[in-house]
Scaffold this motif. Structure first.
Motif, PDB file in Angstrom:
ATOM      1  N   LEU A  98      34.801  86.799  33.133  1.00  0.00           N
ATOM      2  CA  LEU A  98      35.330  86.878  34.485  1.00  0.00           C
ATOM      3  C   LEU A  98      35.160  85.521  35.149  1.00  0.00           C
ATOM      4  N   SER A  99      36.260  84.922  35.514  1.00  0.00           N
ATOM      5  CA  SER A  99      36.229  83.617  36.164  1.00  0.00           C
ATOM      6  C   SER A  99      35.539  83.761  37.521  1.00  0.00           C
ATOM      7  N   GLY A 100      34.354  83.192  37.631  1.00  0.00           N
ATOM      8  CA  GLY A 100      33.590  83.293  38.871  1.00  0.00           C
ATOM      9  C   GLY A 100      33.150  84.717  39.178  1.00  0.00           C
ATOM     10  N   GLY A 101      33.093  85.576  38.137  1.00  0.00           N
ATOM     11  CA  GLY A 101      32.698  86.962  38.340  1.00  0.00           C
ATOM     12  C   GLY A 101      33.779  87.818  38.977  1.00  0.00           C
ATOM     13  N   ASP A 102      35.013  87.323  39.006  1.00  0.00           N
ATOM     14  CA  ASP A 102      36.110  88.015  39.690  1.00  0.00           C
ATOM     15  C   ASP A 102      36.774  89.021  38.764  1.00  0.00           C
ATOM     16  N   ILE A 103      36.503  90.314  38.979  1.00  0.00           N
ATOM     17  CA  ILE A 103      37.066  91.365  38.129  1.00  0.00           C
ATOM     18  C   ILE A 103      38.544  91.579  38.409  1.00  0.00           C
ATOM     19  N   ARG A 107      26.642  92.086  32.760  1.00  0.00           N
ATOM     20  CA  ARG A 107      26.268  91.161  33.836  1.00  0.00           C
ATOM     21  C   ARG A 107      24.823  90.721  33.636  1.00  0.00           C
ATOM     22  N   ARG A 108      24.535  89.564  34.208  1.00  0.00           N
ATOM     23  CA  ARG A 108      23.158  89.064  34.123  1.00  0.00           C
ATOM     24  C   ARG A 108      22.343  89.747  35.215  1.00  0.00           C
ATOM     25  N   VAL A 150      21.139  89.767  30.055  1.00  0.00           N
ATOM     26  CA  VAL A 150      22.477  90.319  30.214  1.00  0.00           C
ATOM     27  C   VAL A 150      22.397  91.803  29.859  1.00  0.00           C
ATOM     28  N   ILE A 151      22.905  92.651  30.755  1.00  0.00           N
ATOM     29  CA  ILE A 151      22.829  94.094  30.553  1.00  0.00           C
ATOM     30  C   ILE A 151      24.219  94.717  30.687  1.00  0.00           C
ATOM     31  N   VAL A 152      24.365  95.932  30.177  1.00  0.00           N
ATOM     32  CA  VAL A 152      25.591  96.709  30.381  1.00  0.00           C
ATOM     33  C   VAL A 152      25.481  97.387  31.742  1.00  0.00           C
ATOM     34  N   ASP A 153      26.480  97.205  32.577  1.00  0.00           N
ATOM     35  CA  ASP A 153      26.517  97.855  33.882  1.00  0.00           C
ATOM     36  C   ASP A 153      27.400  99.096  33.766  1.00  0.00           C
ATOM     37  N   PRO A 154      26.802 100.296  33.687  1.00  0.00           N
ATOM     38  CA  PRO A 154      27.611 101.502  33.450  1.00  0.00           C
ATOM     39  C   PRO A 154      28.554 101.831  34.599  1.00  0.00           C
ATOM     40  N   PHE A 155      28.217 101.388  35.816  1.00  0.00           N
ATOM     41  CA  PHE A 155      29.030 101.752  36.971  1.00  0.00           C
ATOM     42  C   PHE A 155      30.322 100.955  37.048  1.00  0.00           C
TER      43      PHE A 155
END
Length: 198
Positions: free
Chosen positions: A130-135, A154-155, A162-167
């Motif tokens: 994601l460029s700059g975290g932009d989803i 995400r970190r 770095v973890i999986v974000d389930p939401f």
């Protein structure tokens, strides 16, 4: 990838740093898996316009092994957030300076995932930064509409990993298969894991 039950692993690397390329190469070599690896690599030193050819080459090789050899093929594509090439290719740019045909281009890649009756298969795991975290960036946004089963990583500043974000992860089909095509206790395990994570 090394733990996957696959006959062939195909790595399509787009705009990789030399360090990243050497990491993959050394990992596969140390695992003694080079005999089942096929790589198509474009590094940051190579022309960026060549990056858009990597998925086609990787998937053509995957089709050969899956169709002709009836093998289970795992295709790793990284990083699908290609360099902006539309201006260099004299195309009229669309959203985020990407080609206007981006959705169709991505769909042609991701829709190559298949299970053949004779036993061969193609599984695609693609990484999109994601460029700059932009989803909402054009590549991840279109990817979300085309593919099934996105894992959002995400970190985590609390644990420093770095973890999986389930939401923010996505699966439109999970309600059709969870507990029906998978284990009966799968929905309870999934819900418990999300509750514990929360």
């Amino acid at each position: 990838a090394l733990r996957a039950k696959s006959d062939k692993i195909i790595l399509g690397g787009m705009g990789m740093t030399n360090d990243d390329y050497l990491f993959f190469k050394n990992t596969f070599s140390n695992a003694g898996a080079l005999d089942r690896i096929v790589s198509f690599i474009n590094t940051t030193e190579d022309p960026s316009v060549e990056r858009i050819l990597i998925p086609d080459m990787a998937l053509s090789a995957a089709e050969y092994f899956a169709v002709e050899k009836n093998e289970k093929v795992l295709v790793l594509l990284t990083d699908m957030t290609w360099a902006i090439v539309s201006n260099r290719m004299d195309q009229i740019p669309s959203k985020d300076s990407m080609p206007g045909s981006l959705y169709s281009d991505l769909a042609k890649i991701y829709e190559k995932a298949v299970q053949f009756p004779a036993g061969g298969s193609i599984t695609i795991i693609a990484v999109t930064t994601l460029s700059g975290g932009d989803i909402t960036h054009a590549v991840p946004d279109n990817t979300g509409y085309i593919t099934e089963g996105q894992l959002y990583l995400r970190r985590d500043s609390d644990v420093g990993k770095v973890i999986v974000d389930p939401f923010r992860s996505l699966s439109r089909l999970k309600q059709l298969v969870t507990g029906k095509k998978t284990r009966e206790d799968h929905p309870q395990v999934m819900n418990a894991a999300v509750r514990l994570y929360a």
